[in-house]
Design a protein around this motif. Structure first.
Motif, short mmCIF file in Angstrom:
data_model
loop_
_atom_site.label_atom_id
_atom_site.label_comp_id
_atom_site.label_asym_id
_atom_site.label_seq_id
_atom_site.Cartn_x
_atom_site.Cartn_y
_atom_site.Cartn_z
N ASP A 110 0.86 -1.18 0.00
CA ASP A 110 0.00 0.00 0.00
C ASP A 110 0.90 1.23 0.00
O ASP A 110 1.46 1.61 1.04
CB ASP A 110 -0.90 -0.01 1.23
N SER A 112 0.35 4.23 -0.10
CA SER A 112 -0.11 5.43 0.59
C SER A 112 0.41 5.51 2.02
O SER A 112 0.24 6.53 2.70
CB SER A 112 -1.65 5.48 0.60
N HIS A 113 1.07 4.43 2.50
CA HIS A 113 1.61 4.42 3.86
C HIS A 113 3.05 3.89 3.84
O HIS A 113 3.38 2.92 4.54
CB HIS A 113 0.75 3.54 4.78
N GLU A 171 5.12 3.74 7.42
CA GLU A 171 4.72 2.67 8.33
C GLU A 171 5.24 1.31 7.84
O GLU A 171 5.72 0.49 8.63
CB GLU A 171 3.20 2.63 8.45
#
Length: 305
Positions: free
Chosen positions: A253, A255-256, A259
């Motif tokens: 992902d 978008s992160h 993390e």
């Protein structure tokens, strides 16, 4: 040509006699990058930078029919999202097929390869090729091309997994460099490109550990320098399967990225890196990088999904 009775047990630590480091990240676009891919990218990048070395990205896409739509774009987007900084233009192996063909011709001229007409039906369940076509002198057109191996042990010292040894003659037999459908085999392309990119250190997943002796053997026949290897433990899902495209591992992902980067460093058992931009996190990870902390196993079981 070969000493068929040679049983040398000498174990090479590999590596060029140089004081520089050139690493690489070489994903295959048979699906989008997943968390296991990120672990490899992070480890190869940090290890290179911690040694003040170079880091290249190469897309290993010779098996053109298996390219998953959109996966090459996802790889490139991932490099940007995690703010990795390659030291050269990203290369695509499918654009270099003529180079691999030239190397096959070089091997042919030195009587190191031969054409093979054996099909899967002929071979059946045999996993060791017994050299059926080795002395038939078949024409190369529309046939598989196999590399001759010798009856001797190949041994190398993996930086993480320790000593590894294999006798290709007894455990595998002559292996394919080019399929009969014209597809260049991974074993050939990776060896040639590592040489042409001056790679000195290979950091990759433990699922490729058993490929290493084949690549060392081919590199020796081509008089390429031997490399240093580090094979990382594989991230596993909760079913005990390695994260892979075949097992439908979830795509990263993007978008992160921060993390996910933190999770990848944790999987590698590296010191804690606080959440920040990926670039700053990587700088901190490089400053405290220590391969002695990486688990000396082939699996990271049941933790990563």
């Amino acid at each position: 040509m070969f000493n068929d009775h040679s049983q040398s047990l000498s174990c090479s630590k590999g590596g060029k006699n140089v004081d520089f480091y050139v690493g690489r990240f070489a994903p295959s676009p048979t699906g989008p990058l997943h968390f296991g891919s990120l672990i490899t990218a992070v480890a190869s990048y940090c290890d290179a930078r911690a040694h003040s070395g170079l880091w290249h990205v190469r897309i290993e896409d010779t098996d053109i029919p298996r390219i998953y739509p959109g996966s090459e774009e996802h790889i490139l987007q991932s490099i940007d999202a995690f703010q990795f900084e390659p030291d050269s233009e990203i290369i695509f192996q499918k654009d270099r097929l003529n180079i691999y063909e030239d190397v096959i011709q070089q091997l042919h001229q030195n009587d190191l390869v031969y054409a093979c007409q054996c099909t899967r039906k002929i071979l059946g369940s045999n996993h060791i090729y017994v050299g059926t076509c080795r002395d038939l002198a078949l024409p190369f057109k529309d046939q598989a091309i196999r590399l001759k191996v010798a009856d001797q042990n190949i041994c190398f010292e993996d930086r993480l997994q320790g000593q590894h040894r294999s006798n290709l003659h007894n455990e595998l037999g002559d292996f394919v460099l080019k399929r009969r459908d014209g597809i260049i085999n991974y074993q050939l392309a990776v060896v040639v490109d590592d040489y042409l990119q001056d790679v000195t250190h290979v950091v990759r997943g433990a699922d490729l550990l058993d490929n290493t002796e084949r690549q060392i053997w081919l590199a020796r026949l081509l008089h390429y320098p031997e490399l240093k290897y580090m094979h990382l433990p594989l991230a596993m899902n909760d079913q005990g399967q390695k994260l892979s495209k075949q097992n439908m591992a979830q795509a990263l992902d993007l978008s992160h990225p921060s993390e996910l980067l933190q999770q990848a460093l944790s999987a590698l058992n590296q010191p804690i890196v606080e959440l920040d931009t990926p670039s700053n996190m990587l700088k901190q990870a490089i400053a405290q990088w220590d391969i002695q902390h990486i688990p000396k196993t082939t699996e990271l079981s049941g933790i990563y999904l």
